[in-house]
Enzyme design. Structure first.
Site, PDB file in Angstrom:
ATOM      1  N   LYS A  54      58.330 -10.546  25.509  1.00 18.35           N
ATOM      2  CA  LYS A  54      59.544 -10.539  25.072  1.00 18.35           C
ATOM      3  C   LYS A  54      59.622 -11.085  23.658  1.00 18.35           C
ATOM      4  CE  LYS A  54      61.463 -12.519  29.363  1.00 18.35           C
ATOM      5  NZ  LYS A  54      61.460 -13.739  30.018  1.00 18.35           N
ATOM      6  N   ASP A  83      47.002 -12.863  26.324  1.00 20.71           N
ATOM      7  CA  ASP A  83      48.207 -12.800  26.755  1.00 20.71           C
ATOM      8  C   ASP A  83      49.372 -11.851  26.134  1.00 20.71           C
ATOM      9  OD1 ASP A  83      47.521 -14.402  28.751  1.00 20.71           O
ATOM     10  OD2 ASP A  83      47.743 -16.581  27.250  1.00 20.71           O
ATOM     11  N   GLU A 107      38.090 -20.704  25.786  1.00 21.90           N
ATOM     12  CA  GLU A 107      39.019 -20.438  26.975  1.00 21.90           C
ATOM     13  C   GLU A 107      39.584 -21.931  27.282  1.00 21.90           C
ATOM     14  OE1 GLU A 107      41.648 -19.825  29.146  1.00 21.90           O
ATOM     15  OE2 GLU A 107      40.282 -17.935  28.753  1.00 21.90           O
ATOM     16  N   ASP A 155      46.231  -3.509  27.260  1.00 20.27           N
ATOM     17  CA  ASP A 155      47.058  -2.445  28.429  1.00 20.27           C
ATOM     18  C   ASP A 155      48.590  -2.339  27.931  1.00 20.27           C
ATOM     19  OD1 ASP A 155      46.447  -5.083  29.815  1.00 20.27           O
ATOM     20  OD2 ASP A 155      48.079  -4.263  31.035  1.00 20.27           O
ATOM     21  N   GLU A 164      33.809 -14.690  21.675  1.00 18.39           N
ATOM     22  CA  GLU A 164      35.151 -13.853  22.469  1.00 18.39           C
ATOM     23  C   GLU A 164      36.152 -15.097  22.868  1.00 18.39           C
ATOM     24  OE1 GLU A 164      33.721 -11.557  25.935  1.00 18.39           O
ATOM     25  OE2 GLU A 164      35.500 -12.028  26.959  1.00 18.39           O
TER      26      GLU A 164
END
Ligand SMILES: C[S@@+](CC[C@H](N)C(=O)[O-])C[C@H]1O[C@@H](n2cnc3c(N)ncnc32)[C@H](O)[C@@H]1O
Length: 246
Positions: free
Chosen positions: A154, A150, A101, A186, A76
């Site tokens: 832009k 993330d 992470e 999302d 993950e």
């Protein structure tokens, strides 16, 4: 549709002792809130037992990273608070999980969970997943999950998105034939971006047959902190599954 205004915070330059470097695909914060004493203790004493050392060659099979026998290994990328990773590891004791992470507070959170639930089938890498993919042997993983990455909304920051031709090729190398890359976001624009990159990659097939396949999570999916935040703010996530050929 994506609401760029709501995402300005995620598009801001790194702060808080942050580092950003342009060689790999990691751009963002590594440091954050001050750790509580016990969290700092876990980082100092538990993490070294669970952390992968990518300066040394990878074992022939990543299953060797785990003390108990595991049948397969999953990764993950960017597990954040670790809600999904912990739930999967507890549900599938026969699978070894690697969580990647760079954000130290996320690392502290998952170590707290690992200790509290005595979880033995998670190994950790506190860096850029692109470096971990480069280290892993070919065809060594059954599945790779990228959940609410993330978004970098832009245009001038799109090159910072984790999904790029190079990382897609790296995942194709590391996944076993029949293995899966799963992506949740999302941010509609990032979903379209990911579909475009994966559909033009020779090794992947999008598994959706009907709209409900990408509109709803797969069975037993565990909602993450960012997923819950998106729902609260009225954004629906998209769930994409791609199969590695072979
Ligand atoms: C928007 S957060 C989502 C966290 C979590 N997956 C969730 O859904 O709540 C994205 C996470 O990806 C991590 N990240 C960003 N770039 C990464 C990279 N190159 N390799 C691994 N993790 C990365 C960040 O530190 C951050 O915790």
């Amino acid at each position: 549709m994506m609401n760029a205004a709501r995402h300005h915070d995620r598009d801001a330059p790194p702060d808080d002792g942050a580092i950003a470097h342009g060689q790999g695909s990691f751009f963002g914060r590594r440091k954050g809130h001050k750790l509580r004493a016990h969290q700092a203790d876990l980082i100092e004493h538990l993490l070294p037992h669970l952390a992968l050392d990518i300066a040394s060659p990878a074992p022939a099979s990543l299953t060797e990273l785990f003390d108990d026998k595991v049948e397969d290994v999953r990764l993950e990328i960017g597990f954040g608070g670790g809600e999904h990773l912990v739930a999967e590891a507890r549900a599938f004791a026969n699978i070894g999980f690697i969580g990647c992470e760079p954000y130290v507070n996320g690392m502290a959170k998952i170590l707290t969970q690992i200790e509290a639930h005595n979880i033995g089938n998670i190994r950790l890498f506190a860096g850029d997943a692109a470096e971990l993919l480069a280290w892993a042997p070919s065809q060594s993983m059954r599945r790779i999950d990228l959940i609410h990455p993330d978004p970098w909304p832009k245009r001038r920051h799109w090159k910072r998105r984790f999904v790029q031709d190079a990382t897609v090729a790296a995942m194709a190398r590391v996944l076993k034939g029949g293995g899966e890359f799963r992506f949740v976001s999302d941010i509609d624009d990032y979903c379209a971006w990911t579909l475009w990159h994966l559909m033009r990659a020779p090794d992947f097939t999008w598994l959706a047959e009907r709209a409900s396949d990408w509109q709803a999570p797969w069975p037993d999916y565990t909602m993450t902190r960012y997923g819950a935040k998106a729902e609260r703010e009225g954004r629906r996530a998209t769930y994409l599954r791609f199969r590695r050929a072979g």
